[in-house]
Write a protein that holds these residues in place. Structure first.
Motif, PDB file in Angstrom:
ATOM      1  N   VAL A 269      -1.338   2.572   0.126  1.00 33.41           N
ATOM      2  CA  VAL A 269      -0.499   1.452  -0.327  1.00 33.41           C
ATOM      3  C   VAL A 269      -1.319   0.488  -1.177  1.00 33.41           C
ATOM      4  CG1 VAL A 269       0.789  -0.588   0.438  1.00 33.41           C
ATOM      5  CG2 VAL A 269       1.150   1.604   1.582  1.00 33.41           C
ATOM      6  N   MET A 270      -2.525   0.158  -0.731  1.00 33.16           N
ATOM      7  CA  MET A 270      -3.359  -0.786  -1.465  1.00 33.16           C
ATOM      8  C   MET A 270      -3.863  -0.199  -2.771  1.00 33.16           C
ATOM      9  SD  MET A 270      -3.020  -3.440   0.330  1.00 33.16           S
ATOM     10  CE  MET A 270      -4.107  -4.498  -0.639  1.00 33.16           C
ATOM     11  N   LEU A 271      -4.097   1.112  -2.812  1.00 32.32           N
ATOM     12  CA  LEU A 271      -4.458   1.758  -4.087  1.00 32.32           C
ATOM     13  C   LEU A 271      -3.308   1.645  -5.075  1.00 32.32           C
ATOM     14  CD1 LEU A 271      -6.291   5.008  -2.878  1.00 32.32           C
ATOM     15  CD2 LEU A 271      -7.322   3.033  -4.026  1.00 32.32           C
ATOM     16  N   GLY A 272      -2.084   1.732  -4.569  1.00 31.26           N
ATOM     17  CA  GLY A 272      -0.933   1.555  -5.443  1.00 31.26           C
ATOM     18  C   GLY A 272      -0.896   0.174  -6.066  1.00 31.26           C
ATOM     19  N   TYR A 273      -1.133  -0.846  -5.245  1.00 33.11           N
ATOM     20  CA  TYR A 273      -1.171  -2.210  -5.787  1.00 33.11           C
ATOM     21  C   TYR A 273      -2.323  -2.354  -6.778  1.00 33.11           C
ATOM     22  CZ  TYR A 273       2.268  -4.028  -2.443  1.00 33.11           C
ATOM     23  OH  TYR A 273       3.415  -4.286  -1.748  1.00 33.11           O
ATOM     24  N   LEU A 274      -3.496  -1.812  -6.442  1.00 40.48           N
ATOM     25  CA  LEU A 274      -4.657  -1.934  -7.319  1.00 40.48           C
ATOM     26  C   LEU A 274      -4.399  -1.260  -8.661  1.00 40.48           C
ATOM     27  CD1 LEU A 274      -7.575  -3.017  -7.382  1.00 40.48           C
ATOM     28  CD2 LEU A 274      -8.332  -0.760  -6.632  1.00 40.48           C
ATOM     29  N   SER A 275      -3.708  -0.127  -8.633  1.00 40.10           N
ATOM     30  CA  SER A 275      -3.419   0.569  -9.894  1.00 40.10           C
ATOM     31  C   SER A 275      -2.478  -0.233 -10.784  1.00 40.10           C
ATOM     32  CB  SER A 275      -2.812   1.944  -9.602  1.00 40.10           C
ATOM     33  OG  SER A 275      -1.485   1.830  -9.108  1.00 40.10           O
ATOM     34  N   ARG A 276      -1.784  -1.189 -10.186  1.00 40.88           N
ATOM     35  CA  ARG A 276      -0.887  -2.059 -10.957  1.00 40.88           C
ATOM     36  C   ARG A 276      -1.522  -3.421 -11.227  1.00 40.88           C
ATOM     37  NH1 ARG A 276       2.313   0.259  -7.039  1.00 40.88           N
ATOM     38  NH2 ARG A 276       2.676  -1.656  -5.846  1.00 40.88           N
ATOM     39  N   GLY A 277      -2.846  -3.505 -11.027  1.00 40.17           N
ATOM     40  CA  GLY A 277      -3.582  -4.705 -11.390  1.00 40.17           C
ATOM     41  C   GLY A 277      -3.614  -5.791 -10.342  1.00 40.17           C
ATOM     42  N   ARG A 278      -3.272  -5.458  -9.086  1.00 36.22           N
ATOM     43  CA  ARG A 278      -3.257  -6.466  -8.024  1.00 36.22           C
ATOM     44  C   ARG A 278      -4.312  -6.110  -6.984  1.00 36.22           C
ATOM     45  NH1 ARG A 278       2.616  -7.491  -5.853  1.00 36.22           N
ATOM     46  NH2 ARG A 278       1.423  -9.173  -4.840  1.00 36.22           N
ATOM     47  N   ASP A 279      -5.361  -6.894  -6.919  1.00 36.45           N
ATOM     48  CA  ASP A 279      -6.436  -6.582  -5.974  1.00 36.45           C
ATOM     49  C   ASP A 279      -6.343  -7.392  -4.687  1.00 36.45           C
ATOM     50  OD1 ASP A 279      -7.197  -9.062  -6.873  1.00 36.45           O
ATOM     51  OD2 ASP A 279      -9.033  -8.375  -7.861  1.00 36.45           O
ATOM     52  N   ARG A 280      -5.430  -8.328  -4.614  1.00 34.77           N
ATOM     53  CA  ARG A 280      -5.186  -9.099  -3.398  1.00 34.77           C
ATOM     54  C   ARG A 280      -3.684  -9.170  -3.164  1.00 34.77           C
ATOM     55  NH1 ARG A 280      -9.537  -8.165  -2.469  1.00 34.77           N
ATOM     56  NH2 ARG A 280     -11.310  -9.483  -1.917  1.00 34.77           N
ATOM     57  N   VAL A 281      -3.242  -8.814  -1.937  1.00 42.97           N
ATOM     58  CA  VAL A 281      -1.806  -8.764  -1.641  1.00 42.97           C
ATOM     59  C   VAL A 281      -1.573  -9.358  -0.260  1.00 42.97           C
ATOM     60  CG1 VAL A 281       0.257  -7.311  -1.575  1.00 42.97           C
ATOM     61  CG2 VAL A 281      -1.720  -6.596  -2.929  1.00 42.97           C
ATOM     62  N   ALA A 282      -0.485 -10.087  -0.104  1.00 42.34           N
ATOM     63  CA  ALA A 282      -0.152 -10.702   1.174  1.00 42.34           C
ATOM     64  C   ALA A 282       0.350  -9.641   2.160  1.00 42.34           C
ATOM     65  CB  ALA A 282       0.905 -11.784   0.981  1.00 42.34           C
ATOM     66  N   TYR A 283      -0.019  -9.809   3.422  1.00 43.35           N
ATOM     67  CA  TYR A 283       0.457  -8.902   4.471  1.00 43.35           C
ATOM     68  C   TYR A 283       1.978  -8.873   4.512  1.00 43.35           C
ATOM     69  CZ  TYR A 283       1.690  -7.188   9.118  1.00 43.35           C
ATOM     70  OH  TYR A 283       2.265  -6.498  10.155  1.00 43.35           O
ATOM     71  N   ASP A 284       2.605 -10.014   4.320  1.00 39.04           N
ATOM     72  CA  ASP A 284       4.068 -10.080   4.387  1.00 39.04           C
ATOM     73  C   ASP A 284       4.728  -9.187   3.341  1.00 39.04           C
ATOM     74  OD1 ASP A 284       2.770 -12.646   5.367  1.00 39.04           O
ATOM     75  OD2 ASP A 284       4.800 -12.907   6.123  1.00 39.04           O
ATOM     76  N   GLU A 285       4.030  -8.913   2.240  1.00 36.56           N
ATOM     77  CA  GLU A 285       4.563  -8.009   1.214  1.00 36.56           C
ATOM     78  C   GLU A 285       4.258  -6.557   1.548  1.00 36.56           C
ATOM     79  OE1 GLU A 285       4.242  -7.240  -3.628  1.00 36.56           O
ATOM     80  OE2 GLU A 285       3.311  -9.025  -2.714  1.00 36.56           O
TER      81      GLU A 285
END
Length: 282
Positions: free
Chosen positions: A31-47
């Motif tokens: 899941v976090m690799l997916g966010y990173l591939s879209r340019g987001r290296d920090r994501v809230a747990y609630d998301e």
């Protein structure tokens, strides 16, 4: 794995807790690799929480034990992930995880950004070490990685596969799906859409032998690997009680509960037991 900063991910391969598959941390990494591939290296747990909960409901055999906060708060101990706004003294709970923000540690982020193949290679490795191949495409789509991991990378990682496995399975059972009998051919080929499925997954030491394989159409293959059906002690089809759907699902799967497998092959009981305890939905 690619370089020392990513070595910590090796400890997550074939994750097992108290004898059961534990896909929680590998799924969070994906899941976090997916966010990173879209340019987001920090994501809230609630998301992240609803996405991870949905994946755990699909790919964790213990359907009653879906706890997204657990991998979120425990992955930092592996040295590859960090959570801001939380410390161990707050405990491990959904309440403790709410309001926190997480992402890969700086060294991992740097390593993943330096090589354009690092993210897809890590994703392919997580998949190959923890999930049956029939599930990979759906997991990638849910994690937002469908356009990031080239098809040629899927199936890489883990121990080598024996390419003679399908022929051994078809020789033992025939080339028709053992659930529905699908055996389409076009005069030049037979068993179109029929695949040799591992009962005990290859990534969890399932051997490439005929007594660990079944010929299944693509539909019944993915349902088998998702745990929607399994095999009873009397070698009949066991459909999970959670399966639901319309007339086609009723006819194609639910009504086949307690029906014998088609074909004359045999399975080793310990492979069937592995599937029952590790994959079949409970």
């Amino acid at each position: 794995m690619i370089g020392q900063p990513l070595a910590g991910f090796d400890r997550l391969n074939r994750a097992v807790v108290r004898g059961r598959r534990a896909p929680h941390k590998p799924l969070l990494v994906l899941v976090m690799l997916g966010y990173l591939s879209r340019g987001r290296d920090r994501v809230a747990y609630d998301e992240v929480e609803p996405v991870l909960r949905r994946l755990l409901a699909r790919y964790n055999a213990q359907r009653s034990a879906q706890t997204p906060f657990n991998p979120w708060l425990r992955l930092p101990a592996d040295g590859v992930f960090e959570v801001a706004g939380w410390s161990p003294d707050r405990g491990y709970s959904d309440v403790a995880a709410r309001g926190t923000v997480g992402g890969f540690v700086p060294g991992v982020r740097a390593a993943l950004s330096m090589d354009p193949l690092a993210v897809p290679a890590l994703a392919a490795s997580m998949l190959a070490e923890n999930f049956a191949s029939s599930l990979h495409a759906d997991i990638l789509t849910t994690c937002g990685l469908a356009n990031t991991v080239p098809a040629g990378l899927l199936g890489t990682g883990g121990r080598p596969r024996d390419h003679g496995f399908p022929d051994r399975v078809f020789d033992a059972w025939g080339r028709a799906c053992v659930v529905c009998g699908w055996d389409a051919g076009d005069g030049t080929d037979e068993g179109i859409g029929v695949q040799a499925a591992h009962v005990q997954w290859h990534c969890f030491d399932g051997p490439d032998t005929a007594d660990n394989g079944l010929p299944l159409c693509a539909l019944h293959h993915v349902c088998f690997d998702r745990g929607l059906w399994g095999i009873s002690e009397d070698w009949t089809i066991r459909v999970a009680s959670s399966v639901e759907g319309g007339p086609e699902v009723l006819r194609g799967l639910i009504d086949r509960h307690s029906h014998p497998l088609r074909g004359e092959g045999t399975l080793a009981s310990h492979h069937v037991e592995w599937h029952t305890t590790q994959v079949l939905a409970v």
